[in-house]
Design an enzyme around this catalytic site. Structure first.
Site, PDB file in Angstrom:
ATOM      1  N   ASP A  23      -7.553  -0.952   1.368  1.00 15.30           N
ATOM      2  CA  ASP A  23      -6.484   0.105   1.906  1.00 15.30           C
ATOM      3  C   ASP A  23      -5.307  -0.835   2.481  1.00 15.30           C
ATOM      4  O   ASP A  23      -4.620  -1.410   2.335  1.00 15.30           O
ATOM      5  CB  ASP A  23      -7.463   0.492   3.033  1.00 15.30           C
ATOM      6  CG  ASP A  23      -7.099   1.825   3.242  1.00 15.30           C
ATOM      7  OD1 ASP A  23      -6.475   2.614   3.038  1.00 15.30           O
ATOM      8  OD2 ASP A  23      -7.054   2.100   5.085  1.00 15.30           O
ATOM      9  N   ARG A  36       5.001   4.806  -2.540  1.00 19.29           N
ATOM     10  CA  ARG A  36       4.020   4.003  -3.033  1.00 19.29           C
ATOM     11  C   ARG A  36       3.556   4.192  -3.354  1.00 19.29           C
ATOM     12  O   ARG A  36       2.533   3.097  -3.885  1.00 19.29           O
ATOM     13  CB  ARG A  36       2.717   6.429  -2.532  1.00 19.29           C
ATOM     14  CG  ARG A  36       3.309   6.319  -0.538  1.00 19.29           C
ATOM     15  CD  ARG A  36       2.485   7.629  -0.299  1.00 19.29           C
ATOM     16  NE  ARG A  36       0.849   7.486  -0.755  1.00 19.29           N
ATOM     17  CZ  ARG A  36       0.649   6.972   0.156  1.00 19.29           C
ATOM     18  NH1 ARG A  36       0.423   6.483   1.415  1.00 19.29           N
ATOM     19  NH2 ARG A  36      -1.198   6.568   0.229  1.00 19.29           N
ATOM     20  N   HIS A  40       0.503   0.962  -4.864  1.00 18.67           N
ATOM     21  CA  HIS A  40      -1.313   0.728  -6.010  1.00 18.67           C
ATOM     22  C   HIS A  40      -0.775  -0.129  -6.700  1.00 18.67           C
ATOM     23  O   HIS A  40      -1.573  -1.124  -7.450  1.00 18.67           O
ATOM     24  CB  HIS A  40      -0.800   2.207  -6.491  1.00 18.67           C
ATOM     25  CG  HIS A  40      -1.415   3.445  -5.189  1.00 18.67           C
ATOM     26  ND1 HIS A  40      -2.210   3.234  -4.169  1.00 18.67           N
ATOM     27  CD2 HIS A  40      -0.986   4.809  -5.604  1.00 18.67           C
ATOM     28  CE1 HIS A  40      -2.254   4.291  -3.525  1.00 18.67           C
ATOM     29  NE2 HIS A  40      -1.500   5.142  -3.840  1.00 18.67           N
ATOM     30  N   LEU A 134     -19.790 -12.660 -13.274  1.00 17.90           N
ATOM     31  CA  LEU A 134     -18.918 -12.387 -11.817  1.00 17.90           C
ATOM     32  C   LEU A 134     -19.600 -10.914 -12.454  1.00 17.90           C
ATOM     33  O   LEU A 134     -19.505  -9.662 -13.242  1.00 17.90           O
ATOM     34  CB  LEU A 134     -17.636 -11.925 -11.634  1.00 17.90           C
ATOM     35  CG  LEU A 134     -17.403 -11.044 -10.338  1.00 17.90           C
ATOM     36  CD1 LEU A 134     -17.683 -11.281  -9.164  1.00 17.90           C
ATOM     37  CD2 LEU A 134     -15.852 -10.863 -10.167  1.00 17.90           C
TER      38      LEU A 134
HETATM   39  C1  FPP Z   1      -5.898   2.564  -0.083  1.00 15.90           C
HETATM   40  O1  FPP Z   1      -4.340   3.364  -0.290  1.00 15.90           O
HETATM   41  C2  FPP Z   1      -6.237   2.636  -1.655  1.00 15.90           C
HETATM   42  C3  FPP Z   1      -6.026   3.595  -2.203  1.00 15.90           C
HETATM   43  C4  FPP Z   1      -6.391   5.091  -2.088  1.00 15.90           C
HETATM   44  C5  FPP Z   1      -6.640   3.519  -3.980  1.00 15.90           C
HETATM   45  C6  FPP Z   1      -6.937   1.820  -4.115  1.00 15.90           C
HETATM   46  C7  FPP Z   1      -6.127   1.536  -5.773  1.00 15.90           C
HETATM   47  C8  FPP Z   1      -6.018   0.256  -5.949  1.00 15.90           C
HETATM   48  C9  FPP Z   1      -5.563  -0.390  -5.363  1.00 15.90           C
HETATM   49  C10 FPP Z   1      -5.601  -0.079  -7.384  1.00 15.90           C
HETATM   50  C11 FPP Z   1      -6.267   0.894  -8.439  1.00 15.90           C
HETATM   51  C12 FPP Z   1      -7.001   0.552  -9.011  1.00 15.90           C
HETATM   52  C13 FPP Z   1      -8.243   0.769  -9.930  1.00 15.90           C
HETATM   53  C14 FPP Z   1      -8.763  -0.476 -10.875  1.00 15.90           C
HETATM   54  C15 FPP Z   1      -7.641   1.753 -10.408  1.00 15.90           C
HETATM   55  P1  FPP Z   1      -3.765   4.097   0.350  1.00 15.90           P
HETATM   56  O2  FPP Z   1      -3.143   4.746  -0.303  1.00 15.90           O
HETATM   57  O3  FPP Z   1      -4.907   5.202   1.122  1.00 15.90           O
HETATM   58  O4  FPP Z   1      -2.783   3.172   1.362  1.00 15.90           O
HETATM   59  P2  FPP Z   1      -2.526   3.978   2.572  1.00 15.90           P
HETATM   60  O5  FPP Z   1      -3.451   4.278   3.857  1.00 15.90           O
HETATM   61  O6  FPP Z   1      -1.644   2.807   3.701  1.00 15.90           O
HETATM   62  O7  FPP Z   1      -1.319   4.979   2.791  1.00 15.90           O
END
Ligand code: FPP
Length: 249
Positions: A23, A36, A40, A134
């Site tokens: 997160d 944003r 990611h 793993l």
């Molecule tokens: C949360 O951050 C993260 C996500 C919703 C996506 C997680 C995805 C990745 C780390 C990369 C993708 C990896 C693969 C394998 C597809 P948020 O966007 O909710 O952050 P915020 O709460 O600060 O807005």
């Protein structure tokens, strides 16, 4: 060691299964005035670092929450970016994961995904099926309540067909119909970014997991942060509802 002396400390156990709620990508980007999507993208780099570190540390299973069933409610452009990141992650990293003896498993709802994504998920699982290092469990289009409902539906089908009796439906029966029934429950669940909730992640499997919340935004997560979280886990006393501390794995 001189005679008669015993070691004072025994090295605490490395968790067998670590699950991570990655997160804070958006906040990481916002703090830098970046879009944003940049968060990611940097999140994928953090993921690569973490998978490598997990293998080196000797963790057996790592589950990552990469797209939740609820993430569809984000703007279409961001959903598109996240789908694109998964496509690129599998296309670019699968060969290396395979070479590193990583076994990839996918949990979550496959129905409704773009056909090419569905094929990539199958390809990742098929290619790495025989690997013994793993296990990387990717929770994609995943929601725990949805997973439990799917399992309940499959149990109901078994009852209807007469394969099992009503009275034989136990928690073990339901557990066998979850998305990855052979993967052990997570010993440790880490959530980054300071939020302190599970957000519909592994609700069944987390019954006795230790939860560690770290303030780091996911794109900054690295081996040191993982080791710190494992250190906190190792301080915990796990009793699984009993009175005596037990090791998880
Ligand atoms: C949360 O951050 C993260 C996500 C919703 C996506 C997680 C995805 C990745 C780390 C990369 C993708 C990896 C693969 C394998 C597809 P948020 O966007 O909710 O952050 P915020 O709460 O600060 O807005």
């Amino acid at each position: 060691m001189s005679e008669g002396k015993v070691p004072l400390s025994v090295k605490p156990a490395v968790p067998r299964h670590v699950a991570i709620i990655m997160d804070g990508n958006g906040r990481w980007a916002a703090a830098r005035g970046l879009p944003r999507v940049e968060g990611h993208q940097r999140g994928v780099e953090a993921l690569r670092r973490t998978i490598r570190a997990a293998g080196e540390i000797g963790i057996g299973f790592i589950t990552i929450f990469s797209f939740s069933a609820e993430n569809w409610s984000r703007p279409a452009s961001e959903v598109g970016e996240l789908m694109g990141l998964l496509r690129r992650f599998i296309r670019n990293d699968l060969a290396e994961l395979h070479q590193s003896n990583v076994r990839v498993r996918i949990i979550g709802e496959r129905e409704g995904l773009d056909a090419d994504i569905g094929r990539l998920l199958v390809e990742a699982e098929e290619l790495t099926r025989g690997n013994s290092g793993l296990t990387l469990v990717v929770a994609f289009n995943y929601g725990a309540r949805q997973e439990i409902a799917r399992a309940a539906r499959r149990v109901a089908e078994q009852v209807t067909s007469g394969a099992i009796k009503n009275a034989d439906v136990t928690m073990e029966t339901l557990g066998r119909f979850l998305d990855a029934p052979d993967v052990p429950d997570p010993d440790l669940i880490i959530r980054t970014s300071g939020e302190q909730r599970l957000s519909n992640f592994l609700l069944w499997q987390s019954a006795y997991s230790e939860l560690v919340f770290v303030p780091t935004y996911w794109p900054d997560f690295d081996r040191a942060a993982l080791e710190l979280a494992i250190g906190e886990y190792q301080q915990r006393e796990r009793r699984f509802g009993g009175l005596v501390a037990k090791t998880g794995s």
